[in-house]
Design an enzyme around this catalytic site. Structure first.
Site, mmCIF file in Angstrom:
data_model
loop_
_atom_site.group_PDB
_atom_site.id
_atom_site.type_symbol
_atom_site.label_atom_id
_atom_site.label_comp_id
_atom_site.label_asym_id
_atom_site.label_seq_id
_atom_site.Cartn_x
_atom_site.Cartn_y
_atom_site.Cartn_z
ATOM 1 N N ARG A 58 -39.342 34.100 -13.780
ATOM 2 C CA ARG A 58 -40.172 35.037 -14.378
ATOM 3 C C ARG A 58 -39.236 36.062 -14.937
ATOM 4 O O ARG A 58 -40.062 36.622 -14.889
ATOM 5 C CB ARG A 58 -40.824 35.742 -12.794
ATOM 6 C CG ARG A 58 -42.087 34.303 -12.270
ATOM 7 C CD ARG A 58 -42.953 34.740 -11.410
ATOM 8 N NE ARG A 58 -41.144 34.230 -10.034
ATOM 9 C CZ ARG A 58 -41.733 34.860 -9.055
ATOM 10 N NH1 ARG A 58 -42.509 35.634 -8.642
ATOM 11 N NH2 ARG A 58 -41.769 33.969 -7.932
ATOM 12 N N GLU A 95 -36.072 37.254 -0.867
ATOM 13 C CA GLU A 95 -36.898 37.178 0.036
ATOM 14 C C GLU A 95 -37.409 35.447 1.386
ATOM 15 O O GLU A 95 -37.122 36.029 2.302
ATOM 16 C CB GLU A 95 -38.428 37.448 -0.165
ATOM 17 C CG GLU A 95 -38.873 37.844 1.060
ATOM 18 C CD GLU A 95 -40.703 38.185 0.687
ATOM 19 O OE1 GLU A 95 -41.090 38.302 -0.787
ATOM 20 O OE2 GLU A 95 -41.600 38.719 1.499
HETATM 21 O O1 LIG Z 1 -35.525 40.602 -4.569
HETATM 22 P P1 LIG Z 1 -35.537 39.488 -4.119
HETATM 23 O O2 LIG Z 1 -35.959 39.195 -3.063
HETATM 24 O O3 LIG Z 1 -34.368 38.843 -5.083
HETATM 25 O O4 LIG Z 1 -36.283 38.136 -4.939
HETATM 26 C C1 LIG Z 1 -37.132 38.832 -5.874
HETATM 27 C C2 LIG Z 1 -37.500 37.759 -7.029
HETATM 28 O O5 LIG Z 1 -37.886 36.115 -6.448
HETATM 29 C C3 LIG Z 1 -38.081 36.066 -7.244
HETATM 30 O O6 LIG Z 1 -37.697 34.277 -8.153
HETATM 31 P P2 LIG Z 1 -37.543 32.564 -7.642
HETATM 32 O O7 LIG Z 1 -36.185 33.067 -7.087
HETATM 33 O O8 LIG Z 1 -39.297 32.784 -7.046
HETATM 34 O O9 LIG Z 1 -37.287 32.387 -9.138
HETATM 35 P P3 LIG Z 1 -39.251 31.797 -9.812
HETATM 36 O O10 LIG Z 1 -38.679 33.175 -10.353
HETATM 37 O O11 LIG Z 1 -37.927 30.750 -11.047
HETATM 38 O O12 LIG Z 1 -40.411 32.073 -9.850
HETATM 39 C C4 LIG Z 1 -38.260 36.353 -8.417
HETATM 40 O O13 LIG Z 1 -38.615 36.699 -9.888
HETATM 41 C C5 LIG Z 1 -37.289 37.628 -8.238
HETATM 42 O O14 LIG Z 1 -35.880 36.401 -9.275
HETATM 43 N N1 LIG Z 2 -43.229 38.357 -2.063
HETATM 44 C C1 LIG Z 2 -43.284 38.157 -3.067
HETATM 45 N N2 LIG Z 2 -43.832 37.932 -4.383
HETATM 46 C C2 LIG Z 2 -43.541 36.936 -5.465
HETATM 47 N N3 LIG Z 2 -41.974 36.566 -5.823
HETATM 48 C C3 LIG Z 2 -41.723 37.433 -4.511
HETATM 49 N N4 LIG Z 2 -39.933 36.682 -4.562
HETATM 50 C C4 LIG Z 2 -39.924 37.234 -3.557
HETATM 51 N N5 LIG Z 2 -40.346 38.259 -3.293
HETATM 52 C C5 LIG Z 2 -41.521 37.401 -3.035
#
Ligand SMILES: O=P(O)(O)OC[C@H]1O[C@H](OP(=O)(O)OP(=O)(O)O)[C@H](O)[C@@H]1O
Ligand SMILES: Nc1ncnc2[nH]cnc12
Length: 170
Positions: A58, A95
């Site tokens: 993302r 998270e």
């Molecule tokens: O602050 P944090 O606790 O680290 O969480 C935030 C991250 O989690 C999500 O990515 P995800 O790893 O789900 O991957 P994606 O973008 O491939 O969906 C989001 O896009 C951030 O990169």
């Molecule tokens: N609550 C949340 N929703 C979407 N993306 C996330 N990445 C980490 N925490 C998330």
């Protein structure tokens, strides 16, 4: 514009207890998507960004149009095993899990002004790992730009004194 109306809440995804903030309705609305990126671009331009660095996946839908808006370069940080060249890797937690992020070792010139970008700042685990990679390559991290900040998870504190801009907060 009320961006929150375009951010959907999905309970218990990807695991029980997580309230997932889904940006796909915002991305599907061309005017809102452009306005959101333009707001991040004002911040990144003020910071003098030469490069935008964003984590898979993302982080790309925010970081790439942000770079384009600034005529800056974009550097992808990828999950393990996806980048074809020589890489630097770091383990991190977020998270809802743990993973490994990688960057090409020649992606950043020492001293380049970097704004890191992602859709969402939760615990800050993903972004502190991304910043770690940029700093190890000699990049000068001058700011962080996000669409969403989950305030109670305190991610901003994990990024030290970095100047952080977030479009909406929960
Ligand atoms: O602050 P944090 O606790 O680290 O969480 C935030 C991250 O989690 C999500 O990515 P995800 O790893 O789900 O991957 P994606 O973008 O491939 O969906 C989001 O896009 C951030 O990169
Ligand atoms: N609550 C949340 N929703 C979407 N993306 C996330 N990445 C980490 N925490 C998330």
């Amino acid at each position: 514009m009320d961006f929150k109306t375009l951010i959907r809440e999905i309970p218990d995804f990807p695991q029980p207890g997580i309230l997932f903030r889904d940006i796909t309705p915002l991305l599907a609305d061309g005017e809102a998507y452009q306005k959101a990126i333009n707001k991040l671009a004002v911040f990144a331009k003020e910071k003098g960004a030469e490069l935008i660095v964003g984590p898979e996946a993302r982080g790309y839908v925010v970081g790439a149009p942000l770079a384009y808006a600034l005529t800056a370069g974009f550097v992808p940080v990828r999950k393990k095993g996806k980048l074809p060249g020589q890489t630097l890797a770091v383990q991190y937690g977020l998270e809802y899990g743990n993973d490994v992020l990688e960057i090409h070792v020649d992606a950043i010139q020492p001293g380049q002004r970097v704004v890191v970008a992602d859709d969402l700042l939760a615990t800050g685990g993903t972004m502190s790992a991304t910043i770690d990679l940029v700093k190890k390559l000699g990049g000068n991290v001058v700011g962080g730009a996000f669409l969403i900040e989950l305030m109670e998870l305190g991610g901003r504190n994990k990024l030290g004194d970095l100047d952080v801009f977030t479009l909406v907060q929960y």
